[in-house]
Design an enzyme around this catalytic site. Structure first.
Site, mmCIF file in Angstrom:
data_model
loop_
_atom_site.group_PDB
_atom_site.id
_atom_site.type_symbol
_atom_site.label_atom_id
_atom_site.label_comp_id
_atom_site.label_asym_id
_atom_site.label_seq_id
_atom_site.Cartn_x
_atom_site.Cartn_y
_atom_site.Cartn_z
ATOM 1 N N HIS A 2 -8.451 1.262 -3.742
ATOM 2 C CA HIS A 2 -9.323 1.277 -2.747
ATOM 3 C C HIS A 2 -9.962 2.488 -2.464
ATOM 4 C CE1 HIS A 2 -9.583 0.387 2.044
ATOM 5 N NE2 HIS A 2 -10.898 0.700 1.223
ATOM 6 N N MET A 62 -12.334 5.071 -0.693
ATOM 7 C CA MET A 62 -13.005 5.454 0.562
ATOM 8 C C MET A 62 -13.500 6.508 0.401
ATOM 9 S SD MET A 62 -9.680 3.839 2.891
ATOM 10 C CE MET A 62 -8.617 3.955 1.540
ATOM 11 N N MET A 89 -8.919 8.495 -0.540
ATOM 12 C CA MET A 89 -9.788 8.910 0.600
ATOM 13 C C MET A 89 -10.170 10.286 0.497
ATOM 14 S SD MET A 89 -7.536 7.590 3.909
ATOM 15 C CE MET A 89 -6.588 6.346 3.710
ATOM 16 N N HIS A 146 -1.363 -1.346 -4.292
ATOM 17 C CA HIS A 146 -2.674 -0.953 -3.455
ATOM 18 C C HIS A 146 -2.614 0.477 -3.231
ATOM 19 C CE1 HIS A 146 -6.120 -1.633 -0.784
ATOM 20 N NE2 HIS A 146 -5.447 -0.608 -0.135
ATOM 21 N N ASP A 201 -4.911 3.769 -1.878
ATOM 22 C CA ASP A 201 -5.888 4.344 -1.037
ATOM 23 C C ASP A 201 -6.390 5.701 -1.501
ATOM 24 O OD1 ASP A 201 -6.131 2.244 0.805
ATOM 25 O OD2 ASP A 201 -4.004 2.382 1.320
ATOM 26 N N MET A 206 -11.776 -5.138 5.693
ATOM 27 C CA MET A 206 -10.750 -4.326 6.482
ATOM 28 C C MET A 206 -10.476 -4.923 7.905
ATOM 29 S SD MET A 206 -10.311 -1.799 4.433
ATOM 30 C CE MET A 206 -9.270 -0.900 5.823
ATOM 31 N N ASP A 231 -6.958 -5.846 4.717
ATOM 32 C CA ASP A 231 -6.114 -4.632 4.640
ATOM 33 C C ASP A 231 -6.366 -4.263 6.114
ATOM 34 O OD1 ASP A 231 -5.364 -2.010 4.077
ATOM 35 O OD2 ASP A 231 -6.780 -1.407 2.742
ATOM 36 N N SER A 247 0.833 -1.037 -0.017
ATOM 37 C CA SER A 247 0.003 -0.066 -0.039
ATOM 38 C C SER A 247 0.861 1.359 -0.039
ATOM 39 C CB SER A 247 -0.961 -0.021 1.217
ATOM 40 O OG SER A 247 -1.620 1.430 1.321
HETATM 41 C C1 DX5 Z 1 -6.087 2.260 5.675
HETATM 42 C C2 DX5 Z 1 -5.965 1.973 4.184
HETATM 43 C C3 DX5 Z 1 -4.925 0.868 4.226
HETATM 44 C C4 DX5 Z 1 -3.554 1.272 5.004
HETATM 45 C C5 DX5 Z 1 -2.944 0.195 5.315
HETATM 46 O O1 DX5 Z 1 -7.330 2.884 5.533
HETATM 47 O O2 DX5 Z 1 -7.053 1.299 3.473
HETATM 48 O O3 DX5 Z 1 -4.843 0.292 2.788
HETATM 49 O O4 DX5 Z 1 -2.484 1.818 3.751
HETATM 50 O O5 DX5 Z 1 -1.851 0.271 6.208
HETATM 51 P P1 DX5 Z 1 -1.081 -0.502 7.229
HETATM 52 O O6 DX5 Z 1 -0.830 -1.748 6.502
HETATM 53 O O7 DX5 Z 1 0.019 0.171 7.640
HETATM 54 O O8 DX5 Z 1 -1.939 -1.074 8.285
HETATM 55 ZN ZN ZN Z 2 -6.681 0.159 1.665
#
Ligand code: DX5
Ligand code: ZN
Length: 252
Positions: A93, A95, A64, A60, A62, A164, A202, A35
């Site tokens: 991903h 969010m 947001m 991956h 993220d 999650m 994740d 990620s």
């Molecule tokens: C959190 C993200 C994850 C995050 C995971 O909301 O969706 O993908 O990057 O990070 P680690 O592996 O550090 O928990």
């Molecule tokens: Zn993620």
């Protein structure tokens, strides 16, 4: 539009990733999805290259929006830039609220997989079709407080389910063990109903938790802090995959 093929998996040593759970006819591919949330953005291409050299086979990303989750990150321009520096599938991903509004742009930017939150999509069936119609693999994500049952009507539609194991929004949080029974149930349900979705996990995936998630049935292992948070991403990725492989040799 034709679906884009999965890329990047064939170059990997298959021995590392073949894992057959009880009651499943086909061995399942275990993959590491670094990620980039935890990467050094000033050197993103190098960081992705190093994680790939360590065995990462999915990137991956993220996304947001500051509404669905209390944090802001990147958008389609970053995906477009990443597309130029890696052949690996880009796993976006989302969010975000109003995912339908942005899905075409993410696909156009080069995303291969797009996952949306069950909690954020009022018309989830329509959203999953929208992702597929744009040529991407469609995933559904559930937060720690959402039960697997909430997915019952879309399990035959989704290409992958993302469980999650932290509350989304930030990296480097502590793994929530309650996620494990969801992975087990998803794997059992899939075997019992002849479905084919993959199971992704994740949040808080690291050397001390990766064995549990693999034994519970996770096949796509997202890891941010454990890969990029300290030291060398290549050797961090290698160690994580080694731990995952060793876990597959243990009885489930
Ligand atoms: C959190 C993200 C994850 C995050 C995971 O909301 O969706 O993908 O990057 O990070 P680690 O592996 O550090 O928990
Ligand atoms: Zn993620």
């Amino acid at each position: 539009m034709a679906e884009r093929p999965f890329r990047g998996t064939l170059v990997l040593p298959p021995r590392v990733r073949l894992y057959q759970r009880k009651r499943e006819r086909e061995p399942r591919l275990i993959e590491l999805a670094p990620s980039i949330l935890a990467a050094d953005f000033a050197h993103l291409a190098d960081q992705v290259r190093d994680a790939t050299a360590g065995g990462g086979t999915v990137v991956h990303v993220d996304i947001m929006d500051g509404h669905f989750v209390p944090n802001l990150t990147m958008g389609p321009p970053l995906v477009r830039s990443l597309r130029k520096v890696t052949e690996l599938p880009l796993d976006c991903h989302l969010m975000i609220e109003n995912a339908d509004q942005f899905i075409p742009e993410f696909c156009d930017a080069g995303a291969n997989w797009i996952s949306v939150h069950q909690e954020a999509c009022v018309h989830l069936d329509r959203t999953l079709h929208l992702i597929k119609d744009h040529g991407c693999r469609a995933g559904v994500v559930i937060n720690p407080a959402t039960p697997v049952e909430a997915l019952s009507e879309v399990l035959d539609l989704a290409d992958y389910i993302l469980v999650m194991s932290v509350n989304p929004g930030f990296g480097a949080q502590k793994f929530i063990p309650g996620a494990l029974h969801k992975m087990r149930r998803l794997a059992e349900y899939r075997a019992n109903h002849g479905l084919n979705y993959r199971i992704e996990v994740d949040g808080g995936v690291a050397l001390d938790t990766v064995g549990d998630v693999v034994r519970a049935g996770a096949e796509i292992l997202v890891a941010g802090n454990a890969v990029f948070g300290h030291g060398d991403p290549k050797s961090n990725a290698q160690k994580l995959l080694k731990a995952a492989t060793e876990a597959t040799l243990q009885k489930v």
